[in-house]
Design a protein around this motif. Sequence first.
Motif, mmCIF file in Angstrom:
data_model
loop_
_atom_site.group_PDB
_atom_site.id
_atom_site.type_symbol
_atom_site.label_atom_id
_atom_site.label_comp_id
_atom_site.label_asym_id
_atom_site.label_seq_id
_atom_site.Cartn_x
_atom_site.Cartn_y
_atom_site.Cartn_z
ATOM 1 N N GLU A 175 -4.735 5.163 0.188
ATOM 2 C CA GLU A 175 -6.022 5.689 0.641
ATOM 3 C C GLU A 175 -5.953 7.172 1.014
ATOM 4 O O GLU A 175 -6.987 7.795 1.298
ATOM 5 C CB GLU A 175 -6.561 4.890 1.829
ATOM 6 N N GLU A 176 -4.762 7.758 0.992
ATOM 7 C CA GLU A 176 -4.643 9.194 1.214
ATOM 8 C C GLU A 176 -5.143 10.002 0.016
ATOM 9 O O GLU A 176 -5.346 11.208 0.118
ATOM 10 C CB GLU A 176 -3.194 9.569 1.533
ATOM 11 N N ASN A 229 0.835 -1.204 0.000
ATOM 12 C CA ASN A 229 0.000 0.000 0.000
ATOM 13 C C ASN A 229 0.869 1.252 0.000
ATOM 14 O O ASN A 229 0.742 2.128 0.865
ATOM 15 C CB ASN A 229 -0.937 -0.018 1.215
ATOM 16 N N LEU A 288 -8.333 -2.156 -1.035
ATOM 17 C CA LEU A 288 -7.779 -1.015 -0.296
ATOM 18 C C LEU A 288 -8.768 0.138 -0.200
ATOM 19 O O LEU A 288 -8.464 1.171 0.411
ATOM 20 C CB LEU A 288 -6.488 -0.548 -0.980
ATOM 21 N N SER A 289 -9.955 -0.038 -0.801
ATOM 22 C CA SER A 289 -10.993 1.006 -0.832
ATOM 23 C C SER A 289 -10.487 2.280 -1.508
ATOM 24 O O SER A 289 -10.782 3.401 -1.066
ATOM 25 C CB SER A 289 -11.476 1.319 0.603
ATOM 26 N N VAL A 290 -9.720 2.098 -2.568
ATOM 27 C CA VAL A 290 -9.198 3.221 -3.335
ATOM 28 C C VAL A 290 -9.965 3.336 -4.654
ATOM 29 O O VAL A 290 -10.075 2.360 -5.396
ATOM 30 C CB VAL A 290 -7.678 3.053 -3.629
#
Length: 253
Positions: free
Chosen positions: A226-227, A182, A248-250
């Motif tokens: 995710e940032e 990540n 990663l919910s990106v």
Amino acid sequence: MFTEERLEQILEMLNKNGRVKVKELSEFFNVSESMIRKDLQRLESEQLLQRTYGGAILKRKFSESSPISTRLKEHADTKELIAAKAFGLISDGDVVFLESSSINYYLAKLIADSTKKITLITNMSIIPSLFNDNETVKLICIGGIYDRKAGGVLGSEVIKGISKYIFNKGFLGSAGIDLTTNSAYTVTPEDGNVKELVISNSKEAFLLVEKEKFDVDSTYRFAALEEFNAVITDSDISEGIREKMQQLSVKLI
């Protein structure tokens, strides 16, 4: 199953999961562990993976610094398409930051040729001349020490300059991405420090990368994925990458 088919499936598993284990492959394909080891040896000899104790991981490239003039020529068509996607996210009234990256140069060209009424802030020294004939963009250039390879200014003066602003949207590039850890990478800490601050000062941050960057490591980790509000990339990336990004919910654009 033929050997070539098994090798192809092993590579598909690697691309999806980042690593494979001899024991699990032996059970999955119903062949001996010695046969799997021979398969991995062959794939390693073809520079397609790296063997580890009990298995293998993807063979990843390592990005080192190259001049902006070189990077602008690499995958130029793809970079223009990614820049076009990013351009569609910019609205009149936005305060936009473009940090020093080859895709951002193509994004700046699109902005310069448009009638968008925005404030554009950048540390990329080759961008300002694009706006000589543009009357709708307020251009703010951050000063500092010029880095020939980065194509922009870096250092403590740049950090001081950027810290004074808040951006509606920040657009950043990356030397490489590792979905297993990540991580978004860049080559130098100086560039990484700029990227970190741009992310922090942006209401929305976007990472612009070609699909080739998903197989590349580099020296400095400047962000977790995710940032970013979204990663903007090629439309034809692999399903394996799409699945990992979803885990990663990106968001992908």
